[in-house]
Design a protein around this motif. Structure first.
Motif, PDB file in Angstrom:
ATOM      1  N   SER A 150       0.844  -1.193   0.000  1.00  0.00           N
ATOM      2  CA  SER A 150       0.000   0.000   0.000  1.00  0.00           C
ATOM      3  C   SER A 150       0.883   1.247   0.000  1.00  0.00           C
ATOM      4  CB  SER A 150      -0.926   0.015   1.220  1.00  0.00           C
ATOM      5  OG  SER A 150      -0.160   0.098   2.412  1.00  0.00           O
ATOM      6  N   GLU A 151       0.266   2.384  -0.341  1.00  0.00           N
ATOM      7  CA  GLU A 151       0.988   3.644  -0.363  1.00  0.00           C
ATOM      8  C   GLU A 151       0.264   4.667   0.498  1.00  0.00           C
ATOM      9  OE1 GLU A 151       1.463   4.961  -4.361  1.00  0.00           O
ATOM     10  OE2 GLU A 151       2.889   3.368  -4.890  1.00  0.00           O
ATOM     11  N   ARG A 152       1.051   5.536   1.138  1.00  0.00           N
ATOM     12  CA  ARG A 152       0.439   6.562   1.988  1.00  0.00           C
ATOM     13  C   ARG A 152       1.334   7.789   2.031  1.00  0.00           C
ATOM     14  NH1 ARG A 152      -2.780   5.938   7.614  1.00  0.00           N
ATOM     15  NH2 ARG A 152      -2.910   8.138   8.146  1.00  0.00           N
ATOM     16  N   ARG A 153       0.701   8.949   2.016  1.00  0.00           N
ATOM     17  CA  ARG A 153       1.390  10.208   2.258  1.00  0.00           C
ATOM     18  C   ARG A 153       0.846  10.765   3.575  1.00  0.00           C
ATOM     19  NH1 ARG A 153       3.917  11.830  -2.655  1.00  0.00           N
ATOM     20  NH2 ARG A 153       2.993  10.830  -4.486  1.00  0.00           N
ATOM     21  N   TYR A 154       1.721  11.027   4.521  1.00  0.00           N
ATOM     22  CA  TYR A 154       1.310  11.517   5.834  1.00  0.00           C
ATOM     23  C   TYR A 154       1.201  13.037   5.803  1.00  0.00           C
ATOM     24  CZ  TYR A 154       2.216   6.859   7.704  1.00  0.00           C
ATOM     25  OH  TYR A 154       2.173   5.502   7.955  1.00  0.00           O
ATOM     26  N   ASP A 155      -0.005  13.525   6.056  1.00  0.00           N
ATOM     27  CA  ASP A 155      -0.219  14.973   6.025  1.00  0.00           C
ATOM     28  C   ASP A 155      -0.397  15.553   7.429  1.00  0.00           C
ATOM     29  OD1 ASP A 155      -2.674  13.956   6.667  1.00  0.00           O
ATOM     30  OD2 ASP A 155      -3.772  14.902   5.017  1.00  0.00           O
ATOM     31  N   VAL A 156      -0.008  14.769   8.444  1.00  0.00           N
ATOM     32  CA  VAL A 156      -0.181  15.247   9.819  1.00  0.00           C
ATOM     33  C   VAL A 156       0.836  16.319  10.184  1.00  0.00           C
ATOM     34  CG1 VAL A 156      -1.224  13.119  10.633  1.00  0.00           C
ATOM     35  CG2 VAL A 156       1.256  13.366  10.687  1.00  0.00           C
TER      36      VAL A 156
END
Length: 352
Positions: free
Chosen positions: A340-346
Motif C-alpha cells: 500500500s501507499e500513503r502520504r502523511y499529512d499530519v
C-alpha cells in the motif's frame, strides 16, 4: 470530658498551613549562589570559571565554526510530572546534543537555564544535578554556565548547546539532492510507543515485561548519536534529527530542499519491542511513522558515500538503515508499506 470543635474555615486554615510550610522550606533552602555552588559548580567545565562569574569563556579551535542550538523543556509538555529528575536532566541535554550531531558538530559545552517551581526540593535538585553531570560526561558536553530562577508555574528548563565543526562544514537540512539515499540511525517509533504505554493501552498487555521496559526507557532517555558527528559531516548531504516524527521531519527536510522522497516503509528500522507492539495492534505502524522523540539522525547520502558511512556507523556501534531515496517534485513523501501507499499529512509536532 471536654469536646473539641473544628475551626469554622478549615479550608482557609489548610491554605495558611501550606503557605507556612512553603515559607519555612524557603527559609532553610540555599540562596541562589549557594545552590549553584553546591549542585552545579562541581559538574562545570573549566570554561565555566567555577560558575563564579557572569559568563563563561570559550576559545574555539582554530579554523572551526561554532554551531549553537537550544531547546526548552516544560513539565507536562516535554516530560511528565513524576518523571525521575535524572531522566529529565538527561533528556534536556540529550535532545540538544542530538541537534549538534545532525549538523556534524562535535559537542563543546552547554548553558542551562532552570526555572524551579515553588515546591522544589533539595533532594530533587541533587538527583537532577547528578543525572546532568552523568549525561554531560557520557555525551562529552560539559556545563559552562547558566541561570537559576524561581517559577510561578510549571518546572521549565532550557539548554543551549555549543558544538564545533571545521570551517564551512556544517551539514544543513536544506541541501538534499535528487538521487540521494535516505538513511536513518537506530530504530524508529520506540519513544512514541513508550509514551503511549503511560495510558495503559490494550496492546501493552500483550507485550513482554522486557519489551515494555525497553519502550519506556527509550521515551525517558534519548540516545543522541554524538559519536557519529564526524561521519555525518564527512558523508551526509543533508541532515536533521528525528524529534517530531519521521514522516513530519522528513517532509520538512524535503520541503526546504525543494524535493520529495519515496520511502520503503518496510525498511524503516523497528526494534523488537516496537515490532511486537505493531503485531499486537497493526494500526500502531502509523504512530511509529509519525510519533516524536526518537532523536535519531535522518540524513541523505550520495550513493558513492554509503559504504563509507556504513563503516563509520559500524565503528561506533550505531545501526544505519537505508529507507528510501530523494526524488524530484514538491509533494509530500510517499511511504510504501506491504503493498500500500500513503502520504502523511499530519505534519511534525508543533506547539502552536
Amino acid at each position: 470530658m471536654s469536646e473539641s470543635f473544628p475551626p469554622a474555615d478549615r479550608a482557609g486554615d489548610d491554605k495558611q498551613d501550606r503557605l507556612g510550610q512553603l515559607e519555612a522550606m524557603s527559609c532553610h533552602r540555599p540562596n541562589e549562589d549557594s545552590l549553584i555552588a553546591r549542585f552545579f559548580a562541581p559538574i562545570a567545565a573549566a570554561g565555566g570559571l567555577g560558575l563564579k562569574d557572569d559568563a563563561a569563556c570559550l576559545t574555539p579551535k582554530a579554523n572551526h565554526d561554532l554551531v549553537l542550538t537550544t531547546d526548552a523543556l516544560v513539565e507536562s509538555v516535554h516530560f511528565l510530572p513524576g518523571d525521575p529528575p535524572r531522566s529529565v536532566a538527561r533528556k534536556a541535554l540529550g535532545v540538544n546534543v542530538s541537534d549538534l550531531t545532525a549538523k556534524g558538530a562535535d559537542p563543546t559545552g552547554f548553558l542551562l537555564s532552570l526555572a524551579l517551581p515553588e515546591d522544589w526540593t533539595e533532594a530533587w535538585l541533587a538527583d537532577f544535578a547528578d543525572g546532568l553531570g552523568q549525561a554531560a560526561g557520557d555525551f562529552g558536553c560539559p556545563l559552562l554556565g547558566g541561570d537559576t530562577v524561581k517559577a510561578r508555574g510549571a518546572l521549565t528548563l532550557s539548554v543551549t548547546a555549543l558544538g564545533q565543526v571545521p570551517a564551512g562544514r556544517m551539514v544543513r537540512r536544506t541541501t538534499a539532492q535528487i538521487g540521494d539515499l535516505i538513511c536513518v540511525t537506530g530504530t524508529i517509533g520506540d519513544s512514541a510507543l513508550g509514551l503511549a504505554l503511560r495510558s495503559d493501552p490494550a496492546w501493552a498487555k500483550i507485550l513482554s515485561a522486557p519489551h515494555r521496559a525497553f519502550l519506556a526507557d527509550r521515551y525517558l532517555h534519548p540516545q543522541p548519536r554524538w559519536r557519529l558527528a564526524a561521519a555525518v559531516r564527512a558523508c551526509a548531504q543533508a541532515a536533521m534529527d528525528v524529534s517530531d516524527g519521521l514522516a513530519g521531519d522528513l517532509a520538512k527536510m524535503m520541503r526546504v530542499s525543494g524535493v520529495s522522497a519515496e520511502i520503503d516503509g518496510d525498511h524503516v528500522p523497528l526494534s523488537d519491542a516496537a515490532r511486537a507492539a505493531v503485531e499486537a495492534s497493526p494500526g500502531l505502524i502509523h504512530q511509529v511513522m509519525t510519533g516524536g522523540d526518537d532523536y535519531e539522525i535522518l540524513c541523505t547520502v550520495a550513493e558513492k558515500n554509503l559504504d563509507r558511512f556504513r563503516k563509520e556507523a559500524d565503528s561506533v556501534d550505531v545501526r544505519l538503515s537505508v529507507i528510501g531515496r530523494v526524488v524530484a517534485g514538491t509533494s509530500l513523501p510517499i511511504f510504501r508499506m506491504s503493498g500500500s501507499e500513503r502520504r502523511y499529512d499530519v505534519g511534525s509536532f508543533s506547539h502552536f
